[in-house]
Design a protein around this motif. Structure first.
Motif, PDB file in Angstrom:
ATOM      1  N   UNK A 196       0.821  -1.218   0.000  1.00  0.00           N
ATOM      2  CA  UNK A 196       0.000   0.000   0.000  1.00  0.00           C
ATOM      3  C   UNK A 196       0.855   1.268   0.000  1.00  0.00           C
ATOM      4  N   UNK A 197       1.854   1.312   0.867  1.00  0.00           N
ATOM      5  CA  UNK A 197       2.733   2.488   0.924  1.00  0.00           C
ATOM      6  C   UNK A 197       3.640   2.557  -0.299  1.00  0.00           C
ATOM      7  N   UNK A 198       4.101   1.390  -0.751  1.00  0.00           N
ATOM      8  CA  UNK A 198       4.986   1.355  -1.922  1.00  0.00           C
ATOM      9  C   UNK A 198       4.298   1.848  -3.177  1.00  0.00           C
ATOM     10  N   UNK A 199       3.018   1.485  -3.349  1.00  0.00           N
ATOM     11  CA  UNK A 199       2.309   1.936  -4.539  1.00  0.00           C
ATOM     12  C   UNK A 199       2.016   3.431  -4.480  1.00  0.00           C
ATOM     13  N   UNK A 200       1.685   3.938  -3.294  1.00  0.00           N
ATOM     14  CA  UNK A 200       1.463   5.383  -3.150  1.00  0.00           C
ATOM     15  C   UNK A 200       2.739   6.151  -3.496  1.00  0.00           C
ATOM     16  N   UNK A 201       3.884   5.632  -3.048  1.00  0.00           N
ATOM     17  CA  UNK A 201       5.168   6.266  -3.376  1.00  0.00           C
ATOM     18  C   UNK A 201       5.434   6.195  -4.876  1.00  0.00           C
ATOM     19  N   UNK A 202       5.101   5.067  -5.475  1.00  0.00           N
ATOM     20  CA  UNK A 202       5.276   4.907  -6.917  1.00  0.00           C
ATOM     21  C   UNK A 202       4.443   5.927  -7.688  1.00  0.00           C
ATOM     22  N   UNK A 203       3.206   6.159  -7.226  1.00  0.00           N
ATOM     23  CA  UNK A 203       2.350   7.160  -7.862  1.00  0.00           C
ATOM     24  C   UNK A 203       2.984   8.542  -7.818  1.00  0.00           C
ATOM     25  N   UNK A 204       3.583   8.886  -6.677  1.00  0.00           N
ATOM     26  CA  UNK A 204       4.241  10.188  -6.561  1.00  0.00           C
ATOM     27  C   UNK A 204       5.407  10.310  -7.530  1.00  0.00           C
ATOM     28  N   UNK A 205       6.210   9.244  -7.610  1.00  0.00           N
ATOM     29  CA  UNK A 205       7.370   9.273  -8.503  1.00  0.00           C
ATOM     30  C   UNK A 205       6.931   9.406  -9.956  1.00  0.00           C
ATOM     31  N   UNK A 206       5.925   8.629 -10.354  1.00  0.00           N
ATOM     32  CA  UNK A 206       5.406   8.714 -11.720  1.00  0.00           C
ATOM     33  C   UNK A 206       4.805  10.102 -11.957  1.00  0.00           C
ATOM     34  N   UNK A 207       4.070  10.607 -10.974  1.00  0.00           N
ATOM     35  CA  UNK A 207       3.436  11.911 -11.112  1.00  0.00           C
ATOM     36  C   UNK A 207       4.427  13.051 -11.230  1.00  0.00           C
ATOM     37  N   UNK A 208       5.572  12.920 -10.591  1.00  0.00           N
ATOM     38  CA  UNK A 208       6.570  13.980 -10.637  1.00  0.00           C
ATOM     39  C   UNK A 208       7.569  13.817 -11.777  1.00  0.00           C
ATOM     40  N   UNK A 209       7.218  12.970 -12.745  1.00  0.00           N
ATOM     41  CA  UNK A 209       7.986  12.948 -13.984  1.00  0.00           C
ATOM     42  C   UNK A 209       9.037  11.884 -14.112  1.00  0.00           C
ATOM     43  N   UNK A 210       8.884  10.768 -13.383  1.00  0.00           N
ATOM     44  CA  UNK A 210       9.873   9.702 -13.508  1.00  0.00           C
ATOM     45  C   UNK A 210       9.899   9.143 -14.924  1.00  0.00           C
ATOM     46  N   UNK A 211       8.744   9.209 -15.599  1.00  0.00           N
ATOM     47  CA  UNK A 211       8.695   8.726 -16.974  1.00  0.00           C
ATOM     48  C   UNK A 211       9.624   9.477 -17.905  1.00  0.00           C
ATOM     49  N   UNK A 212       9.871  10.767 -17.595  1.00  0.00           N
ATOM     50  CA  UNK A 212      10.780  11.562 -18.430  1.00  0.00           C
ATOM     51  C   UNK A 212      12.220  11.049 -18.326  1.00  0.00           C
ATOM     52  N   UNK A 213      12.560  10.479 -17.191  1.00  0.00           N
ATOM     53  CA  UNK A 213      13.905   9.911 -17.031  1.00  0.00           C
ATOM     54  C   UNK A 213      14.094   8.751 -17.994  1.00  0.00           C
ATOM     55  N   UNK A 214      13.033   7.935 -18.147  1.00  0.00           N
ATOM     56  CA  UNK A 214      13.108   6.822 -19.083  1.00  0.00           C
ATOM     57  C   UNK A 214      13.243   7.314 -20.519  1.00  0.00           C
ATOM     58  N   UNK A 215      12.623   8.444 -20.845  1.00  0.00           N
ATOM     59  CA  UNK A 215      12.745   9.006 -22.193  1.00  0.00           C
ATOM     60  C   UNK A 215      14.185   9.441 -22.472  1.00  0.00           C
ATOM     61  N   UNK A 216      14.839   9.967 -21.446  1.00  0.00           N
ATOM     62  CA  UNK A 216      16.218  10.423 -21.608  1.00  0.00           C
ATOM     63  C   UNK A 216      17.211   9.262 -21.591  1.00  0.00           C
TER      64      UNK A 216
END
Length: 203
Positions: free
Chosen positions: A45-65
């Motif tokens: 439960x806590x891990x997924x909430x943290x994952x949502x924050x990371x994805x929401x704050x642009x972690x996907x852009x790191x994968x693009x780079x």
């Protein structure tokens, strides 16, 4: 207000429907009971909430780079999921003996989110559907993560109690062992799309 109702409904449906997290929790409840399974439940439960924050704050852009980083994480994730599947398949070997294996930890549950295909789909879908590109984006991401954190405990917890309920009917070690084999097989099956993506460039 309609936005919040829609978000809560999405969080309930996403958290309560069958998936790797719920299979993991149900299996732990069956083999170890509620008390010993609380750490992995909290980790999920806590891990997924943290994952949502990371994805929401642009972690996907790191994968693009750094696209190779994404591949490395996928490979590591597949190996880790297979390891967890092995733990589940062998978790009944010592039932009723002093060699009884330990239940999965908080860290196992939290780390599992990063290799859980359903978690990635839900996280990216939630951020895409319930945020807007304005100055309130950070606050919206926090609201989404907080909503999932609150909702996931009872929704995933139901599967934990379901596992302990099944324990009454699977009290024979042979039956539990086959149940664990089935659950570990479902976990492996859930990661097949990721494996398909990894081998696609070589086919």
């Amino acid at each position: 207000m309609n936005y919040l109702y829609s978000l809560i409904l999405f969080a309930v449906v996403s958290s309560a429907t069958p998936g790797p997290n719920n299979i993991l929790v149900m299996t732990s409840g069956l083999n170890f009971g509620v008390k010993k399974s609380l750490p992995v439940l909290c980790g999920i439960c806590l891990g997924f909430a943290f994952m949502l924050l990371i994805v929401g704050f642009g972690f996907g852009q790191v994968f693009d780079l750094f696209p190779h980083l994404h591949t490395i994480i996928k490979i590591s994730g597949v190996l880790y999921l297979l390891y967890l599947a092995w733990l589940i398949s062998s978790s009944s070997d010592g039932l009723g003996t002093k060699e009884q294996p330990e239940p999965l930890s908080f860290f196992n549950g939290a780390l599992f989110q990063w290799v859980n295909p359903k978690a990635w789909v839900v996280a990216t879908g939630a951020i895409a559907a319930f945020t807007t590109s304005n100055s309130e984006f950070a606050a919206q991401a926090l609201i989404i993560a907080g909503t999932f954190l609150i909702v996931s405990f009872p929704c995933v917890g139901i599967w934990l109690y379901f596992g302990t309920w099944l324990k009454r009917y699977l009290n024979h070690e042979h039956h539990r062992k086959w149940f664990n084999f089935l659950m570990s097989g479902l976990l492996v099956f859930s990661v097949l799309p990721v494996i398909g993506e990894l081998i696609k460039p070589f086919t």
